[in-house]
Scaffold this motif. Structure first.
Motif, PDB file in Angstrom:
ATOM      1  N   VAL A  65      16.400  -1.820  -2.052  1.00 50.73           N
ATOM      2  CA  VAL A  65      15.177  -2.176  -1.317  1.00 50.73           C
ATOM      3  C   VAL A  65      15.491  -2.193   0.184  1.00 50.73           C
ATOM      4  CG1 VAL A  65      13.500  -4.020  -0.850  1.00 50.73           C
ATOM      5  CG2 VAL A  65      14.148  -3.487  -3.224  1.00 50.73           C
ATOM      6  N   TRP A  66      16.610  -2.801   0.531  1.00 44.70           N
ATOM      7  CA  TRP A  66      17.045  -2.884   1.929  1.00 44.70           C
ATOM      8  C   TRP A  66      17.264  -1.487   2.514  1.00 44.70           C
ATOM      9  CZ3 TRP A  66      22.307  -5.429   3.528  1.00 44.70           C
ATOM     10  CH2 TRP A  66      22.248  -5.911   4.840  1.00 44.70           C
ATOM     11  N   GLN A  67      17.941  -0.630   1.760  1.00 43.23           N
ATOM     12  CA  GLN A  67      18.153   0.743   2.205  1.00 43.23           C
ATOM     13  C   GLN A  67      16.819   1.436   2.425  1.00 43.23           C
ATOM     14  OE1 GLN A  67      20.346   1.971  -1.230  1.00 43.23           O
ATOM     15  NE2 GLN A  67      22.343   1.366  -0.390  1.00 43.23           N
ATOM     16  N   ASP A  68      15.912   1.235   1.492  1.00 42.24           N
ATOM     17  CA  ASP A  68      14.586   1.847   1.556  1.00 42.24           C
ATOM     18  C   ASP A  68      13.823   1.356   2.791  1.00 42.24           C
ATOM     19  OD1 ASP A  68      12.522   3.421  -0.203  1.00 42.24           O
ATOM     20  OD2 ASP A  68      11.465   1.627   0.455  1.00 42.24           O
ATOM     21  N   GLN A  69      14.006   0.101   3.146  1.00 31.59           N
ATOM     22  CA  GLN A  69      13.328  -0.459   4.318  1.00 31.59           C
ATOM     23  C   GLN A  69      13.863   0.134   5.622  1.00 31.59           C
ATOM     24  OE1 GLN A  69      13.844  -4.711   3.814  1.00 31.59           O
ATOM     25  NE2 GLN A  69      12.199  -4.835   2.301  1.00 31.59           N
ATOM     26  N   HIS A  70      15.079   0.646   5.610  1.00 32.90           N
ATOM     27  CA  HIS A  70      15.688   1.158   6.833  1.00 32.90           C
ATOM     28  C   HIS A  70      15.729   2.679   6.932  1.00 32.90           C
ATOM     29  CE1 HIS A  70      16.916  -2.496   8.881  1.00 32.90           C
ATOM     30  NE2 HIS A  70      16.969  -3.003   7.672  1.00 32.90           N
ATOM     31  N   ARG A  71      15.767   3.353   5.810  1.00 37.12           N
ATOM     32  CA  ARG A  71      15.847   4.825   5.866  1.00 37.12           C
ATOM     33  C   ARG A  71      15.327   5.453   4.582  1.00 37.12           C
ATOM     34  NH1 ARG A  71      22.362   4.769   6.397  1.00 37.12           N
ATOM     35  NH2 ARG A  71      22.827   3.933   4.358  1.00 37.12           N
ATOM     36  N   ARG A  72      14.061   5.247   4.337  1.00 40.60           N
ATOM     37  CA  ARG A  72      13.420   5.676   3.091  1.00 40.60           C
ATOM     38  C   ARG A  72      13.613   7.159   2.791  1.00 40.60           C
ATOM     39  NH1 ARG A  72       7.786   3.471   2.258  1.00 40.60           N
ATOM     40  NH2 ARG A  72       9.065   1.837   1.369  1.00 40.60           N
ATOM     41  N   ILE A  73      13.260   8.009   3.706  1.00 43.97           N
ATOM     42  CA  ILE A  73      13.316   9.453   3.417  1.00 43.97           C
ATOM     43  C   ILE A  73      14.747   9.902   3.201  1.00 43.97           C
ATOM     44  CG2 ILE A  73      12.878  11.746   4.381  1.00 43.97           C
ATOM     45  CD1 ILE A  73      10.348  10.494   5.675  1.00 43.97           C
ATOM     46  N   ARG A  74      15.661   9.472   4.058  1.00 45.74           N
ATOM     47  CA  ARG A  74      17.069   9.858   3.911  1.00 45.74           C
ATOM     48  C   ARG A  74      17.617   9.378   2.561  1.00 45.74           C
ATOM     49  NH1 ARG A  74      21.443   7.615   7.987  1.00 45.74           N
ATOM     50  NH2 ARG A  74      19.781   8.149   9.404  1.00 45.74           N
ATOM     51  N   MET A  75      17.258   8.168   2.197  1.00 48.72           N
ATOM     52  CA  MET A  75      17.744   7.617   0.935  1.00 48.72           C
ATOM     53  C   MET A  75      17.253   8.452  -0.250  1.00 48.72           C
ATOM     54  SD  MET A  75      16.933   3.940  -0.690  1.00 48.72           S
ATOM     55  CE  MET A  75      17.199   3.667  -2.424  1.00 48.72           C
ATOM     56  N   TRP A  76      15.954   8.681  -0.337  1.00 47.91           N
ATOM     57  CA  TRP A  76      15.407   9.404  -1.479  1.00 47.91           C
ATOM     58  C   TRP A  76      15.898  10.851  -1.518  1.00 47.91           C
ATOM     59  CZ3 TRP A  76      13.461   7.101  -5.564  1.00 47.91           C
ATOM     60  CH2 TRP A  76      13.069   5.772  -5.416  1.00 47.91           C
ATOM     61  N   LEU A  77      16.013  11.491  -0.378  1.00 48.07           N
ATOM     62  CA  LEU A  77      16.519  12.874  -0.352  1.00 48.07           C
ATOM     63  C   LEU A  77      17.982  12.939  -0.770  1.00 48.07           C
ATOM     64  CD1 LEU A  77      14.874  14.373   2.857  1.00 48.07           C
ATOM     65  CD2 LEU A  77      14.341  14.892   0.455  1.00 48.07           C
ATOM     66  N   SER A  78      18.750  11.894  -0.474  1.00 48.64           N
ATOM     67  CA  SER A  78      20.173  11.910  -0.814  1.00 48.64           C
ATOM     68  C   SER A  78      20.391  12.043  -2.320  1.00 48.64           C
ATOM     69  CB  SER A  78      20.878  10.657  -0.288  1.00 48.64           C
ATOM     70  OG  SER A  78      20.555   9.515  -1.060  1.00 48.64           O
ATOM     71  N   TYR A  79      19.476  11.497  -3.120  1.00 48.87           N
ATOM     72  CA  TYR A  79      19.620  11.606  -4.574  1.00 48.87           C
ATOM     73  C   TYR A  79      19.360  13.038  -5.044  1.00 48.87           C
ATOM     74  CZ  TYR A  79      20.216   6.618  -4.909  1.00 48.87           C
ATOM     75  OH  TYR A  79      20.721   5.352  -4.777  1.00 48.87           O
TER      76      TYR A  79
END
Length: 121
Positions: free
Chosen positions: A83-97
């Motif tokens: 959740v914390w990661q998503d709050q700070h870098r949503r697009i980068r996080m989801w694309l990384s998967y």
């Protein structure tokens, strides 16, 4: 979708996990939990690709495979870190998967590290 009020167990899990996450300095601002909800949704873990998980984060929503009285605080720390990661870098996080996959994904490594660093000895 209207969600039922938070249960005592949900509040306790969130409070404990947030206290642990707040000891870390992974991101410049603390995780915000005002809108975070933890829901037992065993049906979601029957979806292909989800079967191997016991918890899953989608924005401010944390889904668990088991009822909350059977969920560990460690699992909520892991998912709250997402959740914390998503709050700070949503697009980068989801694309990384999509690009890096799951196992060695830096976001998964960081969430596992959050649990390890904050676990009582």
């Amino acid at each position: 979708m209207l969600l039922p009020a938070r249960t005592d167990r949900e509040r306790a899990l969130l409070r404990g996990a947030k206290a642990r996450i707040d000891r870390l300095d992974f991101y410049p601002t603390p995780v915000r939990t005002r809108h975070v909800r933890i829901l037992c949704a065993p049906w979601a873990f029957h979806i292909p690709g989800m079967r191997r998980f016991v918890g899953y984060e989608c924005g401010p929503l944390i889904l668990t495979k088991r009822p909350l009285d059977q969920v560990s605080e460690d699992l909520i720390v892991h998912e709250l870190c997402h959740v914390w990661q998503d709050q700070h870098r949503r697009i980068r996080m989801w694309l990384s998967y999509l690009v890096l996959g799951y196992r060695a994904n830096p976001h998964e490594v960081e969430a596992r590290e959050a649990v390890r660093l904050t676990r009582a000895r």
